[in-house]
Design a protein around this motif. Sequence first.
Motif, PDB file in Angstrom:
ATOM      1  N   ALA A  91      -1.492  -4.999  -5.443  1.00 34.44           N
ATOM      2  CA  ALA A  91      -1.466  -3.947  -4.432  1.00 34.44           C
ATOM      3  C   ALA A  91      -2.370  -2.818  -4.907  1.00 34.44           C
ATOM      4  O   ALA A  91      -2.211  -2.314  -6.017  1.00 34.44           O
ATOM      5  N   THR A  92      -3.330  -2.437  -4.056  1.00 33.53           N
ATOM      6  CA  THR A  92      -4.312  -1.424  -4.431  1.00 33.53           C
ATOM      7  C   THR A  92      -4.296  -0.282  -3.431  1.00 33.53           C
ATOM      8  O   THR A  92      -4.446  -0.505  -2.227  1.00 33.53           O
ATOM      9  N   SER A  93      -4.114   0.932  -3.915  1.00 34.19           N
ATOM     10  CA  SER A  93      -4.215   2.108  -3.059  1.00 34.19           C
ATOM     11  C   SER A  93      -5.680   2.347  -2.734  1.00 34.19           C
ATOM     12  O   SER A  93      -6.537   2.269  -3.609  1.00 34.19           O
ATOM     13  N   GLN A  94      -5.959   2.627  -1.468  1.00 35.36           N
ATOM     14  CA  GLN A  94      -7.320   2.828  -0.999  1.00 35.36           C
ATOM     15  C   GLN A  94      -7.560   4.286  -0.618  1.00 35.36           C
ATOM     16  O   GLN A  94      -6.639   4.970  -0.170  1.00 35.36           O
ATOM     17  N   ASN A  95      -8.788   4.740  -0.769  1.00 38.19           N
ATOM     18  CA  ASN A  95      -9.216   6.068  -0.295  1.00 38.19           C
ATOM     19  C   ASN A  95      -8.362   7.206  -0.824  1.00 38.19           C
ATOM     20  O   ASN A  95      -8.070   8.153  -0.119  1.00 38.19           O
ATOM     21  N   GLY A  96      -7.914   7.088  -2.081  1.00 40.78           N
ATOM     22  CA  GLY A  96      -7.138   8.152  -2.687  1.00 40.78           C
ATOM     23  C   GLY A  96      -5.722   8.279  -2.170  1.00 40.78           C
ATOM     24  O   GLY A  96      -5.068   9.299  -2.379  1.00 40.78           O
ATOM     25  N   TYR A  97      -5.223   7.251  -1.491  1.00 38.05           N
ATOM     26  CA  TYR A  97      -3.870   7.295  -0.931  1.00 38.05           C
ATOM     27  C   TYR A  97      -2.842   7.508  -2.037  1.00 38.05           C
ATOM     28  O   TYR A  97      -2.789   6.774  -3.005  1.00 38.05           O
ATOM     29  N   ALA A  98      -2.035   8.542  -1.884  1.00 33.61           N
ATOM     30  CA  ALA A  98      -0.969   8.871  -2.836  1.00 33.61           C
ATOM     31  C   ALA A  98       0.352   8.913  -2.075  1.00 33.61           C
ATOM     32  O   ALA A  98       0.702   9.925  -1.469  1.00 33.61           O
ATOM     33  N   PRO A  99       1.098   7.808  -2.075  1.00 31.24           N
ATOM     34  CA  PRO A  99       2.328   7.744  -1.288  1.00 31.24           C
ATOM     35  C   PRO A  99       3.454   8.570  -1.888  1.00 31.24           C
ATOM     36  O   PRO A  99       3.492   8.825  -3.085  1.00 31.24           O
ATOM     37  N   SER A 100       4.385   8.983  -1.022  1.00 31.47           N
ATOM     38  CA  SER A 100       5.593   9.639  -1.515  1.00 31.47           C
ATOM     39  C   SER A 100       6.528   8.564  -2.055  1.00 31.47           C
ATOM     40  O   SER A 100       6.376   7.381  -1.768  1.00 31.47           O
ATOM     41  N   LYS A 101       7.525   8.981  -2.828  1.00 29.02           N
ATOM     42  CA  LYS A 101       8.459   8.021  -3.418  1.00 29.02           C
ATOM     43  C   LYS A 101       9.286   7.280  -2.378  1.00 29.02           C
ATOM     44  O   LYS A 101       9.803   6.200  -2.641  1.00 29.02           O
ATOM     45  N   SER A 102       9.405   7.813  -1.177  1.00 31.83           N
ATOM     46  CA  SER A 102      10.206   7.166  -0.136  1.00 31.83           C
ATOM     47  C   SER A 102       9.383   6.201   0.721  1.00 31.83           C
ATOM     48  O   SER A 102       9.916   5.582   1.638  1.00 31.83           O
ATOM     49  N   THR A 103       8.106   6.046   0.421  1.00 33.06           N
ATOM     50  CA  THR A 103       7.229   5.184   1.204  1.00 33.06           C
ATOM     51  C   THR A 103       7.611   3.714   1.046  1.00 33.06           C
ATOM     52  O   THR A 103       7.861   3.249  -0.064  1.00 33.06           O
ATOM     53  N   THR A 104       7.646   2.999   2.157  1.00 32.54           N
ATOM     54  CA  THR A 104       7.837   1.551   2.163  1.00 32.54           C
ATOM     55  C   THR A 104       6.809   0.956   3.110  1.00 32.54           C
ATOM     56  O   THR A 104       6.697   1.390   4.257  1.00 32.54           O
ATOM     57  N   ILE A 105       6.058  -0.045   2.628  1.00 30.63           N
ATOM     58  CA  ILE A 105       5.010  -0.675   3.421  1.00 30.63           C
ATOM     59  C   ILE A 105       5.256  -2.180   3.438  1.00 30.63           C
ATOM     60  O   ILE A 105       5.425  -2.797   2.386  1.00 30.63           O
ATOM     61  N   THR A 106       5.245  -2.774   4.625  1.00 28.14           N
ATOM     62  CA  THR A 106       5.411  -4.215   4.758  1.00 28.14           C
ATOM     63  C   THR A 106       4.072  -4.899   4.510  1.00 28.14           C
ATOM     64  O   THR A 106       3.077  -4.573   5.156  1.00 28.14           O
ATOM     65  N   THR A 107       4.048  -5.857   3.572  1.00 27.47           N
ATOM     66  CA  THR A 107       2.817  -6.570   3.234  1.00 27.47           C
ATOM     67  C   THR A 107       2.836  -8.037   3.641  1.00 27.47           C
ATOM     68  O   THR A 107       1.787  -8.647   3.781  1.00 27.47           O
ATOM     69  N   VAL A 108       4.035  -8.615   3.841  1.00 24.05           N
ATOM     70  CA  VAL A 108       4.162 -10.024   4.230  1.00 24.05           C
ATOM     71  C   VAL A 108       5.313 -10.152   5.221  1.00 24.05           C
ATOM     72  O   VAL A 108       6.387  -9.568   4.997  1.00 24.05           O
TER      73      VAL A 108
END
Length: 185
Positions: free
Chosen positions: A91-108
């Motif tokens: 998993a790679t953060s793009q364009n300087g993306y700095a998520p908060s600790k509560s961030t959840t992203i679906t990848t599959v």
Amino acid sequence: ATLAAPFGSAPVVVTGGTLAGSGTIDGSVQDTGGTVAPGPIDGAPGTLTVTGSYLQSPAGRLAAALAGTAASKHDLLAVTGSVSLAGVLTATSQNGYAPSKSTTITTVTGSSRTGAFQCAFSADLPNQRWQPAYTATSVTVSPRAAGASGCLAYQPIAPVRAPGNVIVSAGAAATIDLRGVAGIT
């Protein structure tokens, strides 16, 4: 764009190199030793839809670019059939993306999910790493405090543009760009 699996019901098999793109693979995919990377080869986020099942063996890798929580800001492997996981998630953060600790992203996503990634490798996320979580039908990632990922020897493979191959052989460096391959409708 749609890429039909070869030979009728035979799956697209990735045994080395990289299968990357946004669009649809009309059939199943087996990653037995390469990298599957949803999204265009320029690194922008995108969705790769597989209309059959997805199998990732212990030697396989799934690469996901993450630049936000909106669907247009992160990669997604969307499988209409079953998903069986092993191997590595990068998993790679793009364009300087700095998520908060509560961030959840679906990848599959899939109709069902079995197995889990043996390890997760995070790139470009200072002092944090992406941690996968599993449901019966999906995989999400959330940032966690930095620590050993269990994949310290793993080095991600950068895609190389070589459209036209459906079966990617060991030792090859090939990318299927579903946006630009002649004959794909």
